[in-house]
Design a protein around this motif. Structure first.
Motif, mmCIF file in Angstrom:
data_model
loop_
_atom_site.group_PDB
_atom_site.id
_atom_site.type_symbol
_atom_site.label_atom_id
_atom_site.label_comp_id
_atom_site.label_asym_id
_atom_site.label_seq_id
_atom_site.Cartn_x
_atom_site.Cartn_y
_atom_site.Cartn_z
ATOM 1 N N PHE A 141 6.042 16.863 -5.332
ATOM 2 C CA PHE A 141 4.771 16.147 -5.273
ATOM 3 C C PHE A 141 5.030 14.647 -5.362
ATOM 4 N N PRO A 142 4.377 13.823 -4.516
ATOM 5 C CA PRO A 142 4.669 12.390 -4.497
ATOM 6 C C PRO A 142 3.771 11.603 -5.443
ATOM 7 N N VAL A 143 4.130 10.349 -5.671
ATOM 8 C CA VAL A 143 3.123 9.416 -6.174
ATOM 9 C C VAL A 143 2.158 9.153 -5.026
ATOM 10 N N PHE A 144 0.890 8.849 -5.353
ATOM 11 C CA PHE A 144 -0.059 8.655 -4.261
ATOM 12 C C PHE A 144 -1.158 7.680 -4.650
ATOM 13 N N ILE A 145 -1.731 7.066 -3.625
ATOM 14 C CA ILE A 145 -2.948 6.259 -3.741
ATOM 15 C C ILE A 145 -3.890 6.773 -2.666
ATOM 16 N N TRP A 146 -5.096 7.178 -3.054
ATOM 17 C CA TRP A 146 -6.027 7.814 -2.116
ATOM 18 C C TRP A 146 -7.318 7.010 -2.065
ATOM 19 N N ALA A 147 -7.536 6.323 -0.946
ATOM 20 C CA ALA A 147 -8.801 5.631 -0.697
ATOM 21 C C ALA A 147 -9.781 6.637 -0.124
ATOM 22 N N LEU A 148 -10.899 6.845 -0.804
ATOM 23 C CA LEU A 148 -11.776 7.961 -0.467
ATOM 24 C C LEU A 148 -12.773 7.662 0.645
#
Length: 409
Positions: free
Chosen positions: A263-270
Motif C-alpha cells: 500500500f502506498p502513501v497517497f494524497i487524494w483530491a476528492l
C-alpha cells in the motif's frame, strides 16, 4: 575593567527551535566545525509542535511548486547519510499516489486547481520516475481504494514516508557528536543586536552569536513579534497557526493488504465543491501496525498556548464516515489513536527561508505551511552554508520574506 559582555558565552550560531528544520540546521553547522548552540523550550523530538506523528510523506515531484524539487532530492541523500551514521531507519520507500478526478478538482488552500496534473508536469520536467494511471490501472494495482470510476493518478516510484521523530533524534545525536551544545527546556525570551552580533536572553542565561536561526515553528509568529528590532519585521502578523488532527485505524485482518509492501502513501483530491482532500500512509508501527489518515483545515487559527490538543470523538466519527469508510476497502477499520499537530502557514502557503528584513544576522526558517518535513534536511544544509558564508547550492530567492512586504515598502 572587563569589556561589556566579556563573560557571555559566544557562538558562531544559535539555532532556536530544534524540530524538523532546526535539528537539521544544527547538524549541518556542527558537522562543518561551527561552534553552535541549539535551544528548545521542550525536549525534542516531542509531540507539541509540527514534527511528530510517526510518519510524514515524502515525494520528489512536489505539486506545490517545482522550486522545492532540489530540496527534497537532497533531503533523501542526507537521510541516507544519517541512516548509515546511526543505524536507524528514517526513510521507507513505499511508492506514492497523487490521485483525483480526471476533470480536475475544486481549488484547495495552498494547492493548484489541478494538483494531479501539475505534479505530473513537474515530474516530467525533472526526470522523476513515475507512471500515470487511469481508474482501471488503480484498481489493478491498489484494490484497497474504493474508486468511483472517474479517477486518474500520478504514481511515483521513490515516494514513501519519513519517520520525523527518528530523523530529528538522529540529527541531534550526530550534531552533539560533532560538538554542538543542546539546551532543552529553555525558552528564548528576547533577541537584541549588539554590534555585529546578536544577544539571546533565555530563561536560563544570556548568549551571544554571530548568527541566529529562528526555526521555532508555531512559536515563530510570537517570537518574530516579541520586542526589540524584531517587532518591525515585515513578516510580523503574516503567519497563521492551524490545528490539524491525525488518526490511526486498526484494520484487523486487512493489515497485510495495507502494509508498506502493498500500500502506498497517497494524497487524494476528492473534487467536491469544497475542495476536500485527504492523505494516508500504510499500516506501520511502532507498536501494532495501524493505518494513518488525515486531512487539513485552514479555516480556524489558534496559538500553541490555546490549541486543544485532544481529538474529540466527533472528529473520529467524521473521519470514519467521510473518508475511511467510503474511500477504502477496510471493513474492519477501528479507531486506534489520534493526535493534534500544528501547521504554521504563510499567506501563499509557501516557505519563508530568509534573513530577517532589517537584521542580517538573524535568519527565519519557517513556516513549512504543512508540506515541509520532506524538505527539512536540505533546508538545514542550505541554511548552514548561508550562516557560514559558504556557497549555497540551492536558489531560495522565491522563498524570501520580502514577498509579503506592503506594496511600496
Amino acid at each position: 575593567m572587563s569589556s561589556p559582555g566579556q563573560d557571555i558565552p559566544h557562538y558562531d550560531a544559535i539555532v532556536v527551535g530544534l524540530g524538523a528544520v532546526g535539528s537539521a540546521t544544527l547538524y549541518q553547522l556542527a558537522r562543518r566545525g561551527a561552534r553552535v548552540l541549539g535551544v528548545d523550550q521542550f525536549a525534542p523530538p516531542h509531540s507539541l509542535g509540527s514534527s511528530h506523528g510517526q510518519t510524514r510523506i515524502t515525494r520528489l515531484a512536489v505539486g506545490e511548486g517545482e522550486q522545492y524539487v532540489p530540496l527534497v532530492r537532497r533531503s533523501h541523500e542526507i537521510w541516507a547519510e544519517l541512516e548509515a551514521a546511526t543505524g536507524q531507519s528514517i526513510y521507507t520507500r513505499t511508492h506514492g499516489l497523487v490521485l483525483g478526478p480526471r476533470d480536475g478538482a475544486a481549488p484547495r488552500a495552498g494547492k493548484p486547481d489541478d494538483f494531479v496534473r501539475q505534479t505530473i508536469e513537474i515530474a516530467q520536467r525533472h526526470g522523476i520516475a513515475h507512471d500515470v494511471l487511469d481508474t482501471a490501472d488503480l484498481r489493478r494495482r491498489y484494490p484497497q481504494f474504493k474508486l468511483r470510476g472517474d479517477e486518474f493518478a500520478y504514481w511515483e516510484r521513490d515516494a514513501g514516508f519519513v519517520r520525523p521523530e527518528v530523523a530529528i533524534g538522529a540529527q541531534l545525536q550526530v550534531a552533539q557528536a560533532h560538538g554542538a551544545e543542546v539546551h532543552t527546556h529553555e525558552t528564548v525570551l528576547s533577541l537584541e543586536p549588539q554590534g555585529d552580533a546578536t544577544v539571546a536572553t533565555t530563561t536560563r542565561g544570556t548568549y551571544r552569536a554571530d548568527q541566529v536561526v529562528l526555526a521555532a515553528g508555531a512559536w515563530l509568529p510570537q517570537l518574530v513579534q516579541a520586542g526589540g528590532a524584531l517587532h518591525s519585521a515585515p513578516l510580523a502578523g503574516q503567519l497563521g497557526v492551524y490545528r490539524q488532527a491525525m488518526f490511526w485505524f486498526d484494520v484487523g485482518a486487512d493489515t497485510d493488504a495495507f502494509s508498506p509492501a502493498r500500500f502506498p502513501v497517497f494524497i487524494w483530491a476528492l473534487g467536491d465543491e469544497e475542495g476536500h482532500a485527504f492523505y494516508g500512509f500504510p499500516a506501520v508501527g511502532p507498536g501494532a501496525p495501524a493505518l494513518k489518515i488525515a486531512t487539513a483545515q485552514y479555516q480556524t487559527t489558534t496559538t500553541p498556548q490555546a490549541v486543544d490538543r485532544t481529538v474529540a470523538p466527533g472528529e473520529v466519527e467524521e473521519m470514519l464516515r467521510r473518508y475511511v469508510q467510503p474511500r477504502l476497502h477496510a471493513p474492519e477499520a477501528r479507531f486506534s489513536q489520534a493526535h493534534a499537530c500544528l501547521y504554521t502557514v504563510s499567506p501563499d502557503h509557501g516557505f519563508v527561508i530568509d534573513r530577517l528584513p532589517g537584521w542580517a544576522g538573524v535568519h527565519v526558517a519557517s513556516p513549512c505551511s504543512g508540506h515541509g518535513f520532506k524538505h527539512s534536511a536540505a533546508i538545514g544544509e542550505v541554511l548552514a552554508l548561508r550562516v557560514l558564508g559558504l556557497p549555497e547550492w540551492a536558489d531560495l530567492s522565491t522563498l524570501s520574506a520580502g514577498r509579503f512586504a506592503p506594496a511600496g515598502a
